[in-house]
Motif scaffolding. Structure first.
Motif, short mmCIF file in Angstrom:
data_model
loop_
_atom_site.label_atom_id
_atom_site.label_comp_id
_atom_site.label_asym_id
_atom_site.label_seq_id
_atom_site.Cartn_x
_atom_site.Cartn_y
_atom_site.Cartn_z
N GLU A 254 16.04 -18.76 4.38
CA GLU A 254 14.98 -17.54 4.48
C GLU A 254 15.52 -16.56 3.40
OE1 GLU A 254 11.75 -15.43 5.03
OE2 GLU A 254 12.33 -17.48 5.74
N VAL A 255 16.88 -16.16 3.18
CA VAL A 255 17.13 -15.45 2.11
C VAL A 255 16.88 -15.87 1.01
CG1 VAL A 255 19.18 -14.24 1.07
CG2 VAL A 255 19.03 -14.14 3.50
N ALA A 256 17.01 -16.96 0.65
CA ALA A 256 16.76 -17.66 -0.56
C ALA A 256 15.17 -17.54 -1.10
CB ALA A 256 17.36 -19.16 -0.69
N ARG A 257 14.33 -17.93 0.08
CA ARG A 257 12.94 -18.03 -0.19
C ARG A 257 12.55 -16.20 -0.52
NH1 ARG A 257 13.16 -21.31 4.66
NH2 ARG A 257 12.35 -23.24 3.82
N THR A 258 13.27 -15.30 -0.17
CA THR A 258 12.87 -14.20 -0.35
C THR A 258 13.54 -13.36 -1.49
OG1 THR A 258 13.83 -13.29 1.64
CG2 THR A 258 11.62 -13.86 1.75
N ALA A 259 14.65 -13.79 -1.84
CA ALA A 259 15.68 -13.34 -2.67
C ALA A 259 15.29 -12.56 -3.80
CB ALA A 259 16.78 -14.23 -3.22
N ALA A 260 15.56 -11.25 -4.00
CA ALA A 260 15.07 -10.72 -5.30
C ALA A 260 15.85 -10.63 -6.44
CB ALA A 260 14.71 -9.07 -4.95
N LYS A 261 16.99 -11.13 -6.31
CA LYS A 261 17.94 -11.27 -7.29
C LYS A 261 18.48 -12.70 -7.57
CE LYS A 261 18.10 -6.87 -8.53
NZ LYS A 261 17.75 -6.29 -9.84
N GLU A 262 18.78 -13.10 -8.86
CA GLU A 262 19.22 -14.55 -9.16
C GLU A 262 20.52 -14.66 -8.39
OE1 GLU A 262 20.74 -16.99 -12.89
OE2 GLU A 262 18.79 -16.15 -13.04
N THR A 301 12.39 -26.39 -10.72
CA THR A 301 11.38 -26.05 -12.01
C THR A 301 11.42 -24.67 -12.54
OG1 THR A 301 9.76 -24.99 -10.36
CG2 THR A 301 9.77 -27.50 -10.61
N ARG A 302 12.26 -23.80 -11.93
CA ARG A 302 12.32 -22.41 -12.41
C ARG A 302 13.36 -22.34 -13.77
NH1 ARG A 302 13.00 -18.24 -7.36
NH2 ARG A 302 11.01 -18.97 -6.09
N LYS A 303 13.29 -21.18 -14.51
CA LYS A 303 14.45 -21.19 -15.42
C LYS A 303 15.50 -20.30 -14.97
CE LYS A 303 12.18 -23.07 -18.77
NZ LYS A 303 12.88 -24.47 -19.37
N TRP A 304 16.65 -20.56 -14.95
CA TRP A 304 17.78 -19.61 -14.46
C TRP A 304 18.84 -19.48 -15.38
CZ3 TRP A 304 17.21 -18.49 -9.43
CH2 TRP A 304 16.41 -19.22 -8.51
N SER A 305 19.31 -18.11 -15.63
CA SER A 305 20.13 -17.93 -16.71
C SER A 305 21.54 -18.47 -16.25
CB SER A 305 20.41 -16.35 -16.71
OG SER A 305 20.95 -15.76 -15.50
N ASP A 306 21.99 -18.74 -14.99
CA ASP A 306 23.38 -19.22 -14.59
C ASP A 306 23.42 -20.75 -14.55
OD1 ASP A 306 25.79 -20.07 -13.34
OD2 ASP A 306 25.96 -18.07 -12.71
N ASP A 307 24.10 -21.61 -15.47
CA ASP A 307 24.11 -23.11 -15.41
C ASP A 307 24.51 -23.45 -13.99
OD1 ASP A 307 23.15 -23.39 -18.09
OD2 ASP A 307 25.24 -23.38 -18.78
N GLU A 308 25.50 -22.71 -13.21
CA GLU A 308 26.07 -23.11 -12.14
C GLU A 308 25.08 -23.18 -10.87
OE1 GLU A 308 29.26 -20.69 -11.08
OE2 GLU A 308 31.03 -21.87 -12.37
N VAL A 309 23.97 -22.41 -10.83
CA VAL A 309 23.04 -22.42 -9.80
C VAL A 309 22.08 -23.61 -10.27
CG1 VAL A 309 21.34 -20.95 -10.91
CG2 VAL A 309 21.32 -21.14 -8.67
N VAL A 310 21.85 -23.99 -11.42
CA VAL A 310 20.98 -25.11 -11.74
C VAL A 310 21.89 -26.36 -11.33
CG1 VAL A 310 20.21 -26.71 -13.65
CG2 VAL A 310 19.99 -24.15 -13.79
N ASP A 311 23.19 -26.58 -11.42
CA ASP A 311 23.94 -27.65 -10.89
C ASP A 311 23.80 -27.68 -9.42
OD1 ASP A 311 25.77 -29.69 -11.42
OD2 ASP A 311 27.27 -28.42 -10.37
N ASP A 312 23.98 -26.52 -8.66
CA ASP A 312 24.04 -26.59 -7.31
C ASP A 312 22.63 -26.95 -6.98
OD1 ASP A 312 26.51 -25.71 -7.21
OD2 ASP A 312 25.95 -23.56 -7.07
N ILE A 313 21.40 -26.69 -7.46
CA ILE A 313 20.39 -26.78 -6.85
C ILE A 313 19.95 -28.52 -7.14
CG2 ILE A 313 17.77 -26.80 -7.61
CD1 ILE A 313 18.51 -23.68 -8.02
N LYS A 314 20.32 -29.06 -8.27
CA LYS A 314 20.26 -30.61 -8.69
C LYS A 314 21.13 -31.28 -7.58
CE LYS A 314 20.82 -33.90 -12.10
NZ LYS A 314 21.26 -34.80 -11.30
#
Length: 446
Positions: A254-262, A301-314
């Motif tokens: 739920e926090v992730a769904r509504t998070a205001a900061k990357e 599908t989003r653009k992220w500035s941090d490669d680590e969050v991209v890797d975790d999501i994948k």
């Protein structure tokens, strides 16, 4: 986020402490009076007065040649002085030294000196936590955060309990700068496995963190709180128990769904990755029930500035897709019951599902699904969960044979359903009455 290292930890931020340090530093202390009272020696006074006479810009040179002497002096003073304003001044002196990271080893190495106490530098700082002064308490905690998070040696065992107790008390306080600083300090020191173990075993500390996270805090406080759980999630025992203990996956999703900061999303994804990687069997059910897969698919599908969050999501997306592909409809249903998060998904009201799976529900894993449904009638306070659980017990009785009815009765399911007939929720009451009506044995058997 691969490991809990100091490099990713944010600096401890406290405008209140910074302002107070400036005021205390400017005021100074009459050390000669303490010499006359024989509380400090002439040599100690000389060291202190020498430093006071110097502009701040020159103190670095003094520490470069006499730093170990001053580090020992400050810790010794904390051990033997009691007066609040004096302790404040000593803490400010330590903070001034620690503003230069090259001085950190001067404090870390105190315990190796021949005349040092075994708990140096931490024992005298722990003593400060009991003084009735907010600045002393918070500045001592901030100093310990800096020292613990950079110390290659273990923290003395006798210092860990009082430190965690102090943080727990502040974390459970009303929203305030002091509470926020305590959470930052905790995040800084959880790089230590000793501290992680002590924190995980401290119910009050953890419940305070959860309470603060559920209170819709600022994005910065969200980040600090989740960072604490991320650091603890590197421990196997935490990864295995966190969701069951705190319903953590539902809360973090739920926090992730509504998070205001990357950065909030980043630390949530990193924590969930640890949970799935270290303890998949304990966490996969809740992740699927909480619709984590659709969430991470949308994130991918989003653009992220941090490669680590991209890797975790994948990682989360690939793992959850693979596991979901191998689940049957029954497996999905059992996972939902296992998670304790029941909702009116189509499976519950499908006549075909109950006809096809009633025997499997009864015999698979010794009737584990039925046992969990009955247990939810006592453990859950959520009217939706109760209504669905009672409904499913009714369907199990309706489509099962006398053995199914006996199983529910043997688990005291009959009594629990009858108790829910007077529940304040109309839906729960209706489902309980309906379940009772499915079988006369439910009304008359013992």
């Amino acid at each position: 986020m691969a490991t809990a290292t100091l490099a990713i930890l944010p600096p401890i931020y406290s405008p209140f402490l910074d302002e107070q340090c400036g005021k205390i530093d400017a005021k100074g202390v009459s050390w000669e009076g303490y010499q006359r009272a024989k509380l400090v020696s002439a040599e100690e006074v000389n060291l202190l007065k020498t430093l006071e006479r110097q502009p701040k810009s020159q103190r670095a040179a003094t520490f470069a040649t006499q730093g170990s002497t001053y580090a020992k002096l400050y810790i010794d003073l904390l051990r033997k002085l009691q007066k609040v304003d004096t302790v404040q001044a000593v803490l400010v002196g330590i903070s001034n030294m620690l503003a230069d990271p090259t001085n950190l080893p001067l404090f870390h190495n105190l315990s190796q000196q021949s005349d040092a106490k075994s708990d140096d530098p931490y024992g005298p700082l722990i003593k400060c936590l009991s003084l009735q002064d907010e600045f002393v308490l918070l500045e001592a905690l901030r100093i310990m955060a800096i020292l613990v998070s950079t110390d290659p040696k273990p923290v003395p065992e006798g210092c860990i309990g009082p430190l965690v107790d102090a943080l727990a008390k502040l974390t459970n306080a009303n929203p305030s700068p002091a509470r926020d600083l305590a959470i930052q300090v905790l995040g800084a020191i959880l790089g230590s496995r000793q501290i992680r173990k002590a924190a995980w075993e401290h119910d009050s500390l953890l419940s305070g963190l959860i309470k603060a996270l559920k209170a819709n805090p600022s994005p910065q406080l969200q980040y600090w709180i989740i960072l604490c759980f991320w650091e603890m999630s590197f421990e196997q025992y935490v990864a295995e128990a966190a969701d069951k203990r705190f319903d953590l996956i539902a809360l973090f999703a739920e926090v992730a769904r509504t998070a205001a900061k990357e950065k909030v999303t980043r630390v949530v994804m990193a924590t969930l990755r640890n949970l799935l990687n270290l303890a998949p069997d304990a966490n996969i059910n809740s992740m699927l029930v909480q619709k984590l897969l659709p969430l991470v698919k949308s994130f991918s599908t989003r653009k992220w500035s941090d490669d680590e969050v991209v890797d975790d999501i994948k990682y989360l997306k690939d793992e959850l897709e693979e596991r979901l592909a191998n689940l049957t409809t029954f497996d999905e249903y059992a996972s939902e019951v296992e998670s304790g998060h029941l909702s009116w998904s189509p499976t519950h009201e499908s006549e075909d599902f109950w006809k096809e799976n009633v025997e499997k529900i009864r015999f698979e894993n010794k009737g584990r699904v039925v046992k969990q449904l009955v247990a939810l009638l006592s453990s859950s306070r959520d009217p939706l969960v109760l209504a669905v659980a009672v409904h499913d017990i009714g369907q199990f009785i309706k489509y099962g044979d006398d053995g199914a009815r006996k199983m529910v009765n043997d688990l005291n399911g009959k009594i629990k359903v009858m108790e829910l007939m007077s529940h304040e929720s109309g839906d729960v009451k209706y489902q309980a009455l309906l379940t009772d009506a499915f079988s006369e044995s439910f009304r008359f058997s013992v």
